[in-house]
Design a protein around this motif. Structure first.
Motif, short mmCIF file in Angstrom:
data_model
loop_
_atom_site.label_atom_id
_atom_site.label_comp_id
_atom_site.label_asym_id
_atom_site.label_seq_id
_atom_site.Cartn_x
_atom_site.Cartn_y
_atom_site.Cartn_z
N CYS A 68 15.56 -8.65 -40.42
CA CYS A 68 16.35 -7.64 -39.74
C CYS A 68 16.40 -6.36 -40.56
CB CYS A 68 17.77 -8.16 -39.48
SG CYS A 68 18.76 -8.41 -40.96
N GLU A 127 15.86 -6.20 -24.95
CA GLU A 127 16.51 -6.97 -26.01
C GLU A 127 16.59 -8.43 -25.56
OE1 GLU A 127 17.70 -8.69 -28.82
OE2 GLU A 127 17.82 -6.56 -29.35
N GLY A 166 17.84 -11.01 -26.87
CA GLY A 166 19.11 -11.68 -27.09
C GLY A 166 20.25 -11.13 -26.28
N ASN A 193 13.29 -9.02 -30.83
CA ASN A 193 13.84 -10.33 -31.21
C ASN A 193 13.43 -11.41 -30.20
OD1 ASN A 193 15.37 -9.29 -33.49
ND2 ASN A 193 16.69 -8.33 -31.95
N GLN A 199 12.35 -14.22 -30.50
CA GLN A 199 12.75 -15.60 -30.82
C GLN A 199 14.08 -15.98 -30.15
OE1 GLN A 199 12.96 -13.12 -33.03
NE2 GLN A 199 15.08 -13.13 -33.76
N LEU A 200 14.81 -14.98 -29.63
CA LEU A 200 16.09 -15.25 -28.99
C LEU A 200 15.98 -15.52 -27.50
CD1 LEU A 200 18.33 -12.56 -30.77
CD2 LEU A 200 18.04 -14.98 -31.35
N THR A 210 15.81 -17.48 -24.25
CA THR A 210 16.14 -18.85 -23.88
C THR A 210 14.88 -19.54 -23.36
OG1 THR A 210 16.67 -18.26 -21.60
CG2 THR A 210 18.46 -18.12 -23.23
#
Length: 424
Positions: free
Chosen positions: A163, A189, A191, A228, A230-231, A233
């Motif tokens: 980050c 975004e 997330g 991001n 990886q966030l 779902t």
């Protein structure tokens, strides 16, 4: 730019004051009546000042001050007075609540100086810019070459990094240098609480599919940047995979990701087939603690921009500040460096920033790559890395959080030489 609200019934005086303030770098807003004054106060940015006549259309300075108190505003009010005697002036400032006064006949001489005592900058910190920030390390030179190579193609890419390391700036630079730069670039975004694309409730397909397809239609011919990734779902991963595999949209996808994404792929918490579609090529941004040669040019860049925004001379780092910055582990990377340096620039009393002016955060979470000595099998590597970063065993002990005596014992235990080299 600092905002000043002028409340005065005289049009000519409002024009005079606004002209004086503009010449001095302020942003004046001029109104004549109480109703307009209240509307403008509600919109004022932090650091603004109010200059109000003792009496104006349908109101007084005292009434405006009282209204501010009732509504919870605390903007300083400078009162414009018309030849009041000293006792009346004292009453205006003490009981009336004005912080100062300006004599109307002397506005041209008193206004700018008086306002300058109370105006404060609305923003003391700068946002990270979209463009790449100049750096000196060979590691970043390799990243710049990779950006140009990727931009020349049309493949998807993933930018890995911790980050605050500037991943989004790299993604946007790829877009700007690519043949798709004249088409839209949409930033998502991953997330976020929900995707915000269009959804027709009458459509029987899933809401996630409708919204995500909306992003791709909007960016047709251009680029989507997924921050991001990886966030995402598992449901969103499946929808994104479906779109990319079956609909083949004319959109390049560039993702930013924490290093943990690789682990998630191996553990099957992130779909491997989606990962490999998103990552034909990748760039890994090293953490700032591994490229300490970039700390000074980055700091100089932020100090220059900060000085320009405040129309001041640029402050400089002295040797003690540079040493302290290079010893800090920077869990927040470039973003943390920016905030630390600019906080020091704002509070430093001189044009030179020393180590004493720096305020490092003490509440950062422990990172997996911390130099804390916990695992014997990795301690040797961490000791050598700490010496490399700091350039001395005293500095290495500080980074490791142990005493110099304890570090000497650790060096003996792991057979580490005086210059940080492994001994046979």
């Amino acid at each position: 730019m600092k905002t000043i609200l002028i409340v005065d019934a005289s049009e000519s005086d409002r024009r005079l004051m606004a002209g004086l303030l503009v010449k001095s770098g302020y942003e004046p807003i001029a109104v004549e009546a109480m109703e307009a004054a209240k509307e403008e106060v509600a919109k004022l940015p932090p650091g603004a000042v109010i200059v109000a006549a003792m009496k104006f259309v349908r109101g007084t300075a005292q009434e405006l001050i009282n209204w501010q108190k009732t509504e919870g505003y605390g903007f300083p009010v400078v009162a414009i007075v018309d030849n009041l005697n000293p006792l009346d002036i004292a009453d205006v400032m003490k009981d009336g609540g004005a912080v100062n006064i300006i004599q109307r006949p002397a506005m041209d001489k008193q206004l700018v100086e008086t306002v300058g005592r109370y105006a404060r900058p609305g923003r003391t910190m700068l946002l990270l810019p979209d463009e790449l920030i100049p750096r000196q390390s060979e590691a970043f030179a390799r990243i710049e070459r990779a950006i140009r190579n990727i931009a020349a193609t049309d493949v998807n890419a993933v930018i890995f990094g911790e980050c605050g390391s500037g991943k989004e700036q790299i993604a946007k630079e790829i877009y700007r240098l690519s043949s798709r730069s004249q088409k839209p670039c949409t930033v998502i975004e991953a997330g976020g609480a929900a995707l915000v694309g269009n959804h027709d409730p009458a459509n029987l397909r899933s809401e996630v599919l409708n919204r995500m397809e909306g992003y791709f239609k909007k960016a047709d011919g251009g680029t989507i940047i997924i921050k991001n990734v990886q966030l995402l779902t598992f449901e969103k991963q499946s929808v994104l995979l479906h779109i990319l595999e079956n609909e083949h949209p004319n959109v390049r996808v560039i993702c930013t990701a924490d290093p943990e994404l690789r682990r998630m792929v191996s553990e099957k918490t992130f779909r491997p087939n989606l990962f490999y579609i998103l990552r034909p090529v990748d760039i890994t941004v090293p953490p700032l603690r591994e490229v300490t040669e970039d700390i000074v040019p980055l700091s100089d860049y932020f100090l220059t921009r900060f000085a320009h925004s405040r129309e001041q001379h640029r402050k400089k780092l002295d040797a003690s500040a540079v040493k302290a910055l290079k010893l800090h582990p920077w869990p927040g990377n470039v973003r943390e460096l920016k905030d630390t340096v600019l906080y020091a620039a704002f509070h430093s009393k001189t044009d030179v920033i020393s180590a004493a002016d720096l305020n490092f955060s003490q509440s950062e979470p422990d990172a997996d790559d911390s130099l804390t000595l916990r695992k014997p099998q990795k301690d040797k590597e961490k000791i050598i890395e700490a010496y490399r970063r700091s350039g001395s065993w005293t500095g290495a002990a500080k980074l490791l959080g142990i005493s110099e005596r304890a570090l000497i014992e650790q060096r003996k235990k792991h057979c580490i030489g005086k210059k940080g080299e492994p001994e046979v």
